[in-house]
Design an enzyme around this catalytic site. Structure first.
Site, short mmCIF file in Angstrom:
data_model
loop_
_atom_site.label_atom_id
_atom_site.label_comp_id
_atom_site.label_asym_id
_atom_site.label_seq_id
_atom_site.Cartn_x
_atom_site.Cartn_y
_atom_site.Cartn_z
CB SER A 181 52.41 2.26 42.05
OG SER A 181 52.48 2.05 40.65
CG HIS A 209 52.68 1.66 46.67
ND1 HIS A 209 53.15 2.93 46.87
CD2 HIS A 209 53.08 1.31 45.42
CE1 HIS A 209 53.79 3.34 45.80
NE2 HIS A 209 53.76 2.38 44.90
CE LYS A 240 57.63 3.44 46.12
NZ LYS A 240 57.49 2.55 45.00
C1 LIG Z 1 58.25 2.36 43.84
C2 LIG Z 1 57.89 1.00 43.37
C3 LIG Z 1 58.86 0.05 43.15
C4 LIG Z 1 60.33 0.38 43.17
O1 LIG Z 1 60.82 0.52 44.46
P1 LIG Z 1 62.15 1.36 44.67
O2 LIG Z 1 62.65 0.85 45.97
O3 LIG Z 1 61.73 2.78 44.71
O4 LIG Z 1 63.05 1.06 43.54
C5 LIG Z 1 58.47 -1.23 42.83
N1 LIG Z 1 57.16 -1.55 42.71
C6 LIG Z 1 56.19 -0.63 42.90
C7 LIG Z 1 54.77 -1.05 42.76
C8 LIG Z 1 56.52 0.67 43.22
O5 LIG Z 1 55.56 1.59 43.36
#
Ligand SMILES: *Cc1c(COP(=O)(O)O)cnc(C)c1O
Length: 394
Positions: A181, A209, A240
Site C-alpha cells: 500500500s 489495492h 478502494k
Molecule cells: C486500505 C487497506 C486495507 C483496509 O481496507 P479497509 O476496507 O479500508 O478497511 C487492508 N489492506 C491494505 C493493504 C490496505 O491498503
C-alpha cells in the site's frame, strides 16, 4: 476526576517535535478526481478511488434505491438478522466475480484481514508476515498468538529456512499484501506459492489495492500473476477501486462456513449498510463490463512511472501501480512538499512513521482513471518545480 491524563499532552508535544503529529482536515469530495479543502479546489492524487467509481452515477443510484427500500443501517450483525437480500446478492456476485464457491462480507477490509488470520491460526501455529504488510495483517498476526516470523520479500531463502524450522507446528500461514500500500510494488506471488506448497503452508493475500485494477477480469494481482488457484485465502476491500466500503473474503464453501462461524469481526459487528452493498454490487458490475477503465488506468500509470524515473525522482522503480512513492526520508520535508503541491492545486499523501518505517517518509501519489493524460502531465510539472524548490537533491 483524578489528574491522570497529562501524559496525553506530553506525548502529543513529543510527536509534534518529531514532525509526526497528524492533523485532521475536512475534505469535500468532487466528481472527476477532484476535491475541495479549505475552500480550495484541487486534483486528488491521494485517494484510492482508482476507477472513480465512488462518483459514478450508476453506483450512486444503486445506493439511493437500496436506501429507499431497506433504510440506512443493517441494524444487527449478519448472523442475527442483518443479512438482507443486498448482502446475499453481493456475496453471490463477489463469488462469481472471483470465480470461487463462496464469499463473505466484513465491515471493513481491516476487519476481514484480522478476522481471517485469527480464525485460521492460533497458539499452536506459525505465521509468516512480510515486513511491509498492512497494519491490519500485522495486528491479525499479533492477535492470533501464533509464533510470528517477519520476512523480507527480497530474501525468500530466509523465509524458506523459517518455514523449515516450523515444520513440526500444527499449521503454517504465509500472509502478504499483493500490492504494497505504501511502496506500490507487488509481492513475489509465484515464489510464495512455491514455498507454501513445498512447506505445506497456507497462503493468504490481501488484494486491497489490486481488486478491480489488475488481471484480465479485474480480479486482482493473483489473477494477473496466474496463481489464483494456488492461494488459499484471498481478501479484498470494497473501499478502494470499488468506491464503497467494507471487506470480503472469497474461497471454498467450507472456508466461508468456517469464517461465518469463527471470524469475530464478522460475528460481532453490525453488517454493512444495505446501500453500501448495493453500491459495491453496481461497482463490481462496472468492473466486469468496462475493462477499458483498468487498461487505460494502467497505461497511464506506466507512462507516469516512466516520467518519474526519467525526472530522476526518488521513486521505487519496482512499483507496478497505481501507487507511486517519492521518498523524502525526513517527515517535515514530506509535509512541506505536500503543502507546496496543494498550493498548486494537487493533493498528495504525506506519509510518515508509523505508517512507514522511520527514515522513509514520502509522498504517496495515486492515480485514478479520472486523471487524464493532460492532468497527469500538469501534475508532473508541478512535482518537478516543487521538488526543486522545497527538496533540492531529491
Ligand atoms: C486500505 C487497506 C486495507 C483496509 O481496507 P479497509 O476496507 O479500508 O478497511 C487492508 N489492506 C491494505 C493493504 C490496505 O491498503
Amino acid at each position: 476526576m483524578s489528574n491522570a491524563l497529562p501524559w496525553i499532552n506530553e506525548e502529543l508535544e513529543e510527536i509534534e517535535r518529531r514532525g509526526l503529529r497528524r492533523r485532521r482536515r475536512m475534505v469535500e469530495p468532487l466528481p472527476g478526481g477532484r476535491c475541495r479543502i479549505d475552500g480550495r479546489e484541487m486534483w486528488n492524487f491521494a485517494g484510492n478511488d482508482y476507477l472513480n467509481l465512488s462518483q459514478d452515477p450508476r453506483v450512486i443510484a444503486a445506493a439511493q434505491q437500496a436506501a429507499a427500500e431497506a433504510g440506512t443501517g443493517a441494524t444487527a450483525s449478519a448472523l442475527i438478522c442483518g443479512r438482507t437480500q443486498w448482502h446475499a446478492r453481493l456475496e453471490e456476485q463477489l463469488a462469481e466475480f472471483e470465480g470461487t464457491e463462496s464469499a463473505l462480507l466484513f465491515p471493513t477490509g481491516f476487519a476481514a484481514n484480522m478476522g481471517v488470520i485469527v480464525a485460521v491460526v492460533g497458539r499452536e501455529d506459525a505465521v509468516f508476515s512480510d515486513r511491509l504488510n498492512h497494519a491490519s495483517l500485522v495486528d491479525g498476526c499479533r492477535l492470533s498468538k501464533a509464533a510470528l516470523t517477519i520476512y523480507d520479500r527480497k530474501n525468500l531463502s530466509a523465509l524458506s529456512e523459517a518455514l523449515s524450522a516450523a515444520s513440526s507446528v500444527r499449521r503454517r500461514l504465509i500472509v502478504t499484501d499483493s500490492i504494497f500500500s505504501m511502496d506500490g510494488d507487488a509481492a513475489p506471488l509465484a515464489d510464495l506459492c512455491e514455498l507454501a506448497e513445498a512447506h505445506d503452508a497456507m497462503l493468504m493475500i490481501d488484494e486491497a489495492h489490486a481488486t478491480g485494477v489488475f488481471g484480465a477480469q479485474g480480479k486482482g494481482f493473483a489473477e494477473f500473476a496466474g496463481v489464483e488457484d494456488r492461494v488459499h485465502f484471498r481478501v479484498g476491500t470494497l473501499s478502494k477501486a470499488l468506491g464503497a466500503s467494507g471487506g470480503f473474503v472469497s474461497g471454498s464453501q467450507s472456508l466461508i462456513d468456517w469464517l461465518w462461524n469463527r471470524a469475530r469481526p464478522q460475528i460481532f459487528s453490525t453488517a454493512l449498510p444495505p446501500p453500501v452493498c448495493a453500491a459495491a454490487g453496481a461497482a463490481v458490475e462496472i468492473i466486469r463490463t468496462e475493462p477499458q477503465r483498468r487498461t487505460e488506468l494502467l497505461q497511464r500509470c506506466g507512462d507516469f512511472r516512466a516520467a518519474l524515473i526519467a525526472e530522476g525522482f526518488a521513486t521505487i522503480e519496482a512499483a507496478v501501480a497505481p501507487i507511486f512513492p517519492i521518498l523524502l526520508d525526513d517527515p517535515q520535508l514530506a509535509v512541506r512538499t505536500a503543502a507546496a503541491l496543494e498550493e498548486r492545486g494537487f493533493l498528495v499523501g504525506a506519509i510518515r512513521p508509523p505508517s512507514v518505517p522511520p527514515g522513509t517518509s514520502r509522498l504517496r501519489i495515486t492515480l485514478s482513471w479520472a486523471h487524464d493524460q493532460r492532468v497527469i502531465e500538469e501534475f508532473t510539472t508541478a512535482l518537478r518545480d516543487v521538488l526543486r524548490d522545497v527538496a533540492p537533491g531529491s
